[in-house]
Design a protein around this motif. Structure first.
Motif, PDB file in Angstrom:
ATOM      1  N   LEU A 293       0.830  -1.207   0.000  1.00  0.00           N
ATOM      2  CA  LEU A 293       0.000   0.000   0.000  1.00  0.00           C
ATOM      3  C   LEU A 293       0.863   1.255   0.000  1.00  0.00           C
ATOM      4  O   LEU A 293       1.919   1.303   0.640  1.00  0.00           O
ATOM      5  N   SER A 294       0.395   2.277  -0.708  1.00  0.00           N
ATOM      6  CA  SER A 294       1.086   3.565  -0.692  1.00  0.00           C
ATOM      7  C   SER A 294       0.754   4.283   0.615  1.00  0.00           C
ATOM      8  O   SER A 294      -0.231   3.964   1.290  1.00  0.00           O
ATOM      9  N   VAL A 295       1.556   5.278   0.945  1.00  0.00           N
ATOM     10  CA  VAL A 295       1.374   6.008   2.205  1.00  0.00           C
ATOM     11  C   VAL A 295      -0.016   6.645   2.330  1.00  0.00           C
ATOM     12  O   VAL A 295      -0.649   6.552   3.386  1.00  0.00           O
ATOM     13  N   PRO A 296      -0.545   7.288   1.267  1.00  0.00           N
ATOM     14  CA  PRO A 296      -1.884   7.898   1.398  1.00  0.00           C
ATOM     15  C   PRO A 296      -2.979   6.915   1.785  1.00  0.00           C
ATOM     16  O   PRO A 296      -3.966   7.296   2.413  1.00  0.00           O
ATOM     17  N   LEU A 297      -2.821   5.629   1.415  1.00  0.00           N
ATOM     18  CA  LEU A 297      -3.808   4.620   1.805  1.00  0.00           C
ATOM     19  C   LEU A 297      -3.479   4.032   3.173  1.00  0.00           C
ATOM     20  O   LEU A 297      -4.349   3.910   4.031  1.00  0.00           O
ATOM     21  N   ALA A 298      -2.216   3.669   3.377  1.00  0.00           N
ATOM     22  CA  ALA A 298      -1.813   2.986   4.611  1.00  0.00           C
ATOM     23  C   ALA A 298      -2.036   3.834   5.856  1.00  0.00           C
ATOM     24  O   ALA A 298      -2.337   3.292   6.930  1.00  0.00           O
ATOM     25  N   GLN A 299      -1.934   5.150   5.731  1.00  0.00           N
ATOM     26  CA  GLN A 299      -2.042   6.020   6.914  1.00  0.00           C
ATOM     27  C   GLN A 299      -3.450   6.061   7.508  1.00  0.00           C
ATOM     28  O   GLN A 299      -3.641   6.547   8.620  1.00  0.00           O
ATOM     29  N   HIS A 300      -4.432   5.520   6.798  1.00  0.00           N
ATOM     30  CA  HIS A 300      -5.805   5.542   7.299  1.00  0.00           C
ATOM     31  C   HIS A 300      -6.157   4.313   8.137  1.00  0.00           C
ATOM     32  O   HIS A 300      -7.302   4.164   8.560  1.00  0.00           O
ATOM     33  N   PHE A 301      -5.203   3.423   8.328  1.00  0.00           N
ATOM     34  CA  PHE A 301      -5.461   2.210   9.094  1.00  0.00           C
ATOM     35  C   PHE A 301      -4.589   2.163  10.343  1.00  0.00           C
ATOM     36  O   PHE A 301      -3.427   2.564  10.316  1.00  0.00           O
TER      37      PHE A 301
ATOM     38  N   ILE B 257      -9.555  -5.058  -2.880  1.00  0.00           N
ATOM     39  CA  ILE B 257     -10.007  -4.800  -1.522  1.00  0.00           C
ATOM     40  C   ILE B 257      -8.791  -4.624  -0.614  1.00  0.00           C
ATOM     41  O   ILE B 257      -7.723  -5.183  -0.863  1.00  0.00           O
ATOM     42  N   LEU B 258      -8.951  -3.812   0.415  1.00  0.00           N
ATOM     43  CA  LEU B 258      -7.910  -3.597   1.411  1.00  0.00           C
ATOM     44  C   LEU B 258      -8.290  -4.397   2.649  1.00  0.00           C
ATOM     45  O   LEU B 258      -9.341  -4.160   3.242  1.00  0.00           O
ATOM     46  N   VAL B 259      -7.450  -5.352   3.010  1.00  0.00           N
ATOM     47  CA  VAL B 259      -7.759  -6.295   4.082  1.00  0.00           C
ATOM     48  C   VAL B 259      -6.676  -6.239   5.147  1.00  0.00           C
ATOM     49  O   VAL B 259      -5.492  -6.086   4.829  1.00  0.00           O
ATOM     50  N   ALA B 260      -7.093  -6.376   6.407  1.00  0.00           N
ATOM     51  CA  ALA B 260      -6.113  -6.462   7.492  1.00  0.00           C
ATOM     52  C   ALA B 260      -5.209  -7.665   7.233  1.00  0.00           C
ATOM     53  O   ALA B 260      -5.685  -8.754   6.903  1.00  0.00           O
ATOM     54  N   LYS B 261      -3.905  -7.456   7.357  1.00  0.00           N
ATOM     55  CA  LYS B 261      -2.945  -8.515   7.043  1.00  0.00           C
ATOM     56  C   LYS B 261      -3.197  -9.778   7.845  1.00  0.00           C
ATOM     57  O   LYS B 261      -3.015 -10.893   7.346  1.00  0.00           O
ATOM     58  N   GLN B 262      -3.659  -9.626   9.076  1.00  0.00           N
ATOM     59  CA  GLN B 262      -3.901 -10.794   9.936  1.00  0.00           C
ATOM     60  C   GLN B 262      -5.068 -11.643   9.432  1.00  0.00           C
ATOM     61  O   GLN B 262      -5.195 -12.808   9.808  1.00  0.00           O
ATOM     62  N   ASP B 263      -5.931 -11.080   8.578  1.00  0.00           N
ATOM     63  CA  ASP B 263      -7.079 -11.828   8.056  1.00  0.00           C
ATOM     64  C   ASP B 263      -6.792 -12.515   6.723  1.00  0.00           C
ATOM     65  O   ASP B 263      -7.673 -13.165   6.157  1.00  0.00           O
ATOM     66  N   VAL B 264      -5.577 -12.342   6.219  1.00  0.00           N
ATOM     67  CA  VAL B 264      -5.216 -12.915   4.916  1.00  0.00           C
ATOM     68  C   VAL B 264      -4.492 -14.238   5.124  1.00  0.00           C
ATOM     69  O   VAL B 264      -3.558 -14.334   5.919  1.00  0.00           O
ATOM     70  N   ILE B 265      -4.932 -15.268   4.401  1.00  0.00           N
ATOM     71  CA  ILE B 265      -4.311 -16.587   4.478  1.00  0.00           C
ATOM     72  C   ILE B 265      -3.552 -16.847   3.182  1.00  0.00           C
ATOM     73  O   ILE B 265      -4.151 -16.878   2.099  1.00  0.00           O
TER      74      ILE B 265
END
Length: 197
Positions: A131-139, A160-168
């Motif tokens: 993710l680029s900084v403009p997107l990542a900074q919102h999480f 889709i933007l998904v929490a890394k912990q929810d990705v298998i």
């Protein structure tokens, strides 16, 4: 009768991919021949000259683009295209897509499972660039971008933007994951262990 049906289906499975591959390659040859054949005298026209010319053109353009003069011309052309509103949008979009497709060795390589379209179900997708900084900074927690393609149609899908912990992460080959999508699940991905990324 059952054995005949079985052999017929086996024949289709073997012949259809070969036939489609031959058809696509033949169409590429034919297209290149027709384009070049219109502008060359018949005396120097020979089978395969169209494809040869396309390969030479691509290599020559790539070679010239490494020299400062053509670099300056290309940069000037990009600045010119960037000054025209509609052209700027189209050119930049196509350039970014082309760069991503031809330069990224990881595009559509990492197959993953994500909760989509809602929690409680899983969809197969492909991990995209960081993710680029403009997107990542919102999480508050680390998120990743995943492309979830539509079955039978790899040209459409959703990012889709998904929490890394929810990705298998799936321990499958990219080819088998793509086959799974393109056949709407008729061909399942190669089995393997799945671990959290």
């Amino acid at each position: 009768m059952k054995s005949i049906s079985k052999y017929f289906l086996n024949g289709l499975i073997i012949i259809v991919p070969i036939a489609i591959t031959i058809f696509v390659v033949a169409q590429i040859f034919s297209f290149a021949e027709n384009i070049l054949g219109r502008h060359l005298p018949q005396s120097i026209h020979f089978p395969g000259i169209g494809l040869l010319a396309v390969v030479i053109l691509l290599v020559l353009t790539g070679w010239l683009s490494s020299h400062w003069l053509l670099k300056e011309v290309l940069q000037w052309g990009e600045r010119l295209a960037g000054s025209i509103p509609v052209v700027k949008f189209i050119y930049n979009s196509v350039k970014k897509i082309s760069t991503a497709l031809f330069e990224s060795q990881q595009l559509l390589k990492n197959a993953v499972l994500v909760p989509y379209p809602h929690q409680g179900v899983k969809a197969l997708g492909f991990l995209m660039p960081e993710l680029s900084v403009p997107l990542a900074q919102h999480f508050n927690e680390e998120h990743v971008c995943v492309f979830v393609p539509l079955s039978l149609n790899m040209t459409a899908g959703v990012n889709i933007l998904v929490a890394k912990q929810d990705v298998i992460a799936l321990d499958v080959t990219s080819e088998s994951a793509l086959q799974y999508v393109l056949t709407a699940g008729a061909i399942m991905p190669d089995t393997g262990k799945a671990t959290n990324i």
